[in-house]
Design a protein around this motif. Structure first.
Motif, PDB file in Angstrom:
ATOM      1  N   ALA A  16       7.805  -1.568  -3.185  1.00  0.00           N
ATOM      2  CA  ALA A  16       7.560  -0.255  -2.567  1.00  0.00           C
ATOM      3  C   ALA A  16       8.855   0.536  -2.481  1.00  0.00           C
ATOM      4  CB  ALA A  16       6.901  -0.394  -1.209  1.00  0.00           C
ATOM      5  N   GLU A  17       9.466   0.763  -3.648  1.00  0.00           N
ATOM      6  CA  GLU A  17      10.703   1.523  -3.698  1.00  0.00           C
ATOM      7  C   GLU A  17      10.826   2.248  -5.027  1.00  0.00           C
ATOM      8  OE1 GLU A  17      13.928  -1.241  -3.300  1.00  0.00           O
ATOM      9  OE2 GLU A  17      13.586  -2.121  -5.248  1.00  0.00           O
ATOM     10  N   PHE A  18      11.615   3.315  -4.999  1.00  0.00           N
ATOM     11  CA  PHE A  18      11.918   4.055  -6.217  1.00  0.00           C
ATOM     12  C   PHE A  18      13.241   3.553  -6.769  1.00  0.00           C
ATOM     13  CE2 PHE A  18       9.051   7.104  -4.220  1.00  0.00           C
ATOM     14  CZ  PHE A  18       8.286   7.506  -5.304  1.00  0.00           C
TER      15      PHE A  18
ATOM     16  N   ILE B 186       1.145   6.517  -8.288  1.00  0.00           N
ATOM     17  CA  ILE B 186       2.305   6.365  -7.396  1.00  0.00           C
ATOM     18  C   ILE B 186       1.966   6.868  -5.996  1.00  0.00           C
ATOM     19  CG2 ILE B 186       4.625   7.245  -6.872  1.00  0.00           C
ATOM     20  CD1 ILE B 186       5.201   7.169  -9.895  1.00  0.00           C
ATOM     21  N   MET B 187       1.374   8.060  -5.929  1.00  0.00           N
ATOM     22  CA  MET B 187       1.053   8.639  -4.618  1.00  0.00           C
ATOM     23  C   MET B 187      -0.009   7.811  -3.900  1.00  0.00           C
ATOM     24  SD  MET B 187       3.317  10.828  -4.431  1.00  0.00           S
ATOM     25  CE  MET B 187       2.910  11.436  -2.803  1.00  0.00           C
ATOM     26  N   GLU B 188      -0.911   7.230  -4.632  1.00  0.00           N
ATOM     27  CA  GLU B 188      -1.922   6.357  -4.039  1.00  0.00           C
ATOM     28  C   GLU B 188      -1.256   5.152  -3.372  1.00  0.00           C
ATOM     29  OE1 GLU B 188      -5.256   3.440  -5.910  1.00  0.00           O
ATOM     30  OE2 GLU B 188      -5.260   5.518  -6.652  1.00  0.00           O
ATOM     31  N   TYR B 189      -0.304   4.528  -4.076  1.00  0.00           N
ATOM     32  CA  TYR B 189       0.431   3.386  -3.501  1.00  0.00           C
ATOM     33  C   TYR B 189       1.241   3.813  -2.277  1.00  0.00           C
ATOM     34  CZ  TYR B 189      -0.672   0.291  -7.414  1.00  0.00           C
ATOM     35  OH  TYR B 189      -1.326  -0.487  -8.328  1.00  0.00           O
ATOM     36  N   ILE B 190       1.874   4.984  -2.360  1.00  0.00           N
ATOM     37  CA  ILE B 190       2.689   5.463  -1.239  1.00  0.00           C
ATOM     38  C   ILE B 190       1.820   5.715  -0.014  1.00  0.00           C
ATOM     39  CG2 ILE B 190       4.048   7.434  -0.410  1.00  0.00           C
ATOM     40  CD1 ILE B 190       5.316   7.542  -3.199  1.00  0.00           C
ATOM     41  N   TYR B 191       0.696   6.382  -0.213  1.00  0.00           N
ATOM     42  CA  TYR B 191      -0.191   6.674   0.918  1.00  0.00           C
ATOM     43  C   TYR B 191      -0.801   5.397   1.490  1.00  0.00           C
ATOM     44  CZ  TYR B 191       0.173  11.632  -0.192  1.00  0.00           C
ATOM     45  OH  TYR B 191       0.639  12.903  -0.418  1.00  0.00           O
ATOM     46  N   LYS B 192      -0.987   4.405   0.627  1.00  0.00           N
ATOM     47  CA  LYS B 192      -1.531   3.127   1.079  1.00  0.00           C
ATOM     48  C   LYS B 192      -0.546   2.439   2.034  1.00  0.00           C
ATOM     49  CE  LYS B 192      -3.711   1.016  -2.203  1.00  0.00           C
ATOM     50  NZ  LYS B 192      -3.990   0.166  -3.367  1.00  0.00           N
ATOM     51  N   GLU B 193       0.756   2.610   1.770  1.00  0.00           N
ATOM     52  CA  GLU B 193       1.782   2.037   2.654  1.00  0.00           C
ATOM     53  C   GLU B 193       1.682   2.621   4.054  1.00  0.00           C
ATOM     54  OE1 GLU B 193       4.407  -0.264   2.203  1.00  0.00           O
ATOM     55  OE2 GLU B 193       3.336  -0.777   0.382  1.00  0.00           O
TER      56      GLU B 193
ATOM     57  N   ASP C 244       9.641   3.972   3.046  1.00  0.00           N
ATOM     58  CA  ASP C 244       9.491   3.465   4.404  1.00  0.00           C
ATOM     59  C   ASP C 244       9.448   4.628   5.385  1.00  0.00           C
ATOM     60  OD1 ASP C 244      12.120   4.316   4.575  1.00  0.00           O
ATOM     61  OD2 ASP C 244      12.973   2.311   4.591  1.00  0.00           O
ATOM     62  N   SER C 245       9.622   4.336   6.654  1.00  0.00           N
ATOM     63  CA  SER C 245       9.496   5.364   7.684  1.00  0.00           C
ATOM     64  C   SER C 245      10.618   6.402   7.635  1.00  0.00           C
ATOM     65  CB  SER C 245       9.453   4.719   9.067  1.00  0.00           C
ATOM     66  OG  SER C 245      10.644   4.005   9.299  1.00  0.00           O
ATOM     67  N   GLN C 246      11.678   6.148   6.882  1.00  0.00           N
ATOM     68  CA  GLN C 246      12.761   7.119   6.749  1.00  0.00           C
ATOM     69  C   GLN C 246      12.480   8.145   5.654  1.00  0.00           C
ATOM     70  OE1 GLN C 246      16.864   5.905   6.975  1.00  0.00           O
ATOM     71  NE2 GLN C 246      16.216   3.851   7.544  1.00  0.00           N
ATOM     72  N   MET C 247      11.382   7.973   4.937  1.00  0.00           N
ATOM     73  CA  MET C 247      11.065   8.882   3.846  1.00  0.00           C
ATOM     74  C   MET C 247      10.115   9.973   4.323  1.00  0.00           C
ATOM     75  SD  MET C 247       9.594   8.134   0.032  1.00  0.00           S
ATOM     76  CE  MET C 247      11.200   7.787  -0.674  1.00  0.00           C
ATOM     77  N   GLU C 248      10.368  11.183   3.826  1.00  0.00           N
ATOM     78  CA  GLU C 248       9.464  12.310   4.061  1.00  0.00           C
ATOM     79  C   GLU C 248       9.138  12.926   2.710  1.00  0.00           C
ATOM     80  OE1 GLU C 248       9.300  16.645   6.279  1.00  0.00           O
ATOM     81  OE2 GLU C 248      10.768  15.168   6.947  1.00  0.00           O
ATOM     82  N   ILE C 249       7.868  13.235   2.503  1.00  0.00           N
ATOM     83  CA  ILE C 249       7.426  13.855   1.248  1.00  0.00           C
ATOM     84  C   ILE C 249       6.869  15.229   1.569  1.00  0.00           C
ATOM     85  CG2 ILE C 249       5.867  13.703  -0.720  1.00  0.00           C
ATOM     86  CD1 ILE C 249       5.795  10.665  -0.273  1.00  0.00           C
TER      87      ILE C 249
END
Length: 191
Positions: free
Chosen positions: A118-120, A174-181, A132-137
């Motif tokens: 779960a990282e770029f 990618i966005m699906e995986y991110i939102y799943k997190e 993680d929680s430090q990321m904003e989109i």
């Protein structure tokens, strides 16, 4: 896709889109609030100083709400705001242009999303940016803007939302995986 555990995107970035990414970052937004607060405090201090001069040096009667002085203070507050916002905008544009020249200009940019970690992995040096929680989109009409942490360094990056069907499928995945997190803060930006 490079393999089952990662998704790779390759794209180029327009200068004006990178400047928009930089200008809408959480750090710049907080800085604008700080500047507004500092200007408000300065306006209040100017009002108090003018009250002091009015009472002590001119011998006028003390009034808590002096209309003339409040008007002068308000005008000075507006002038301070215009000046500081212009200065902030100029510095932001200069810094954004410098960063764009260093990172994106004339280059194709590669980003890989590692599903398992779960990282770029960003750029040729594969710099790690965790989701993680430090990321904003921030989603705009043309881009997803990614911000990680509180710095204005290289942990901010855009991903275009337009391209071929294969490219669009990769972004959706990618966005699906991110939102799943579920750890990432998201918001939409009306342009």
């Amino acid at each position: 896709m490079s393999n089952d555990s990662s998704i790779t995107l390759q794209f180029s970035v327009e200068r004006e889109d990178y400047i928009k990414l930089f200008s809408h970052s959480p750090v710049i937004r907080k800085l604008k609030w700080f500047v507004t607060f500092a200007n408000l405090v300065t306006g209040i201090l100017v009002y108090v100083a003018m009250q002091f001069v009015e009472v002590i040096f001119l011998g006028n009667e003390f009034k808590i709400f002096n209309g003339e002085l409040m008007t002068y203070s308000l005008i000075l507050f507006i002038i301070f705001c215009i000046y500081t916002y212009r200065k902030l905008r100029t510095k932001t544009l200069n810094r954004a242009n410098e960063n764009f020249n260093d990172i994106y200009e004339g280059r194709s940019y590669t980003i890989e999303y590692n599903i398992e970690a779960a990282e770029f992995l960003i750029g040729n040096r594969r710099r790690r940016v965790p989701v993680d929680s430090q990321m904003e989109i921030v989603k705009t009409k043309r881009y997803y803007f990614f911000y990680w942490g509180k710095s204005m360094g290289r942990n901010i990056f855009p991903i275009p939302i337009y391209g071929s069907n294969d490219y669009m499928n990769k972004i959706d995945k990618i966005m699906e995986y991110i939102y799943k997190e579920g750890k990432v803060k998201t918001r939409e930006l009306d342009e």
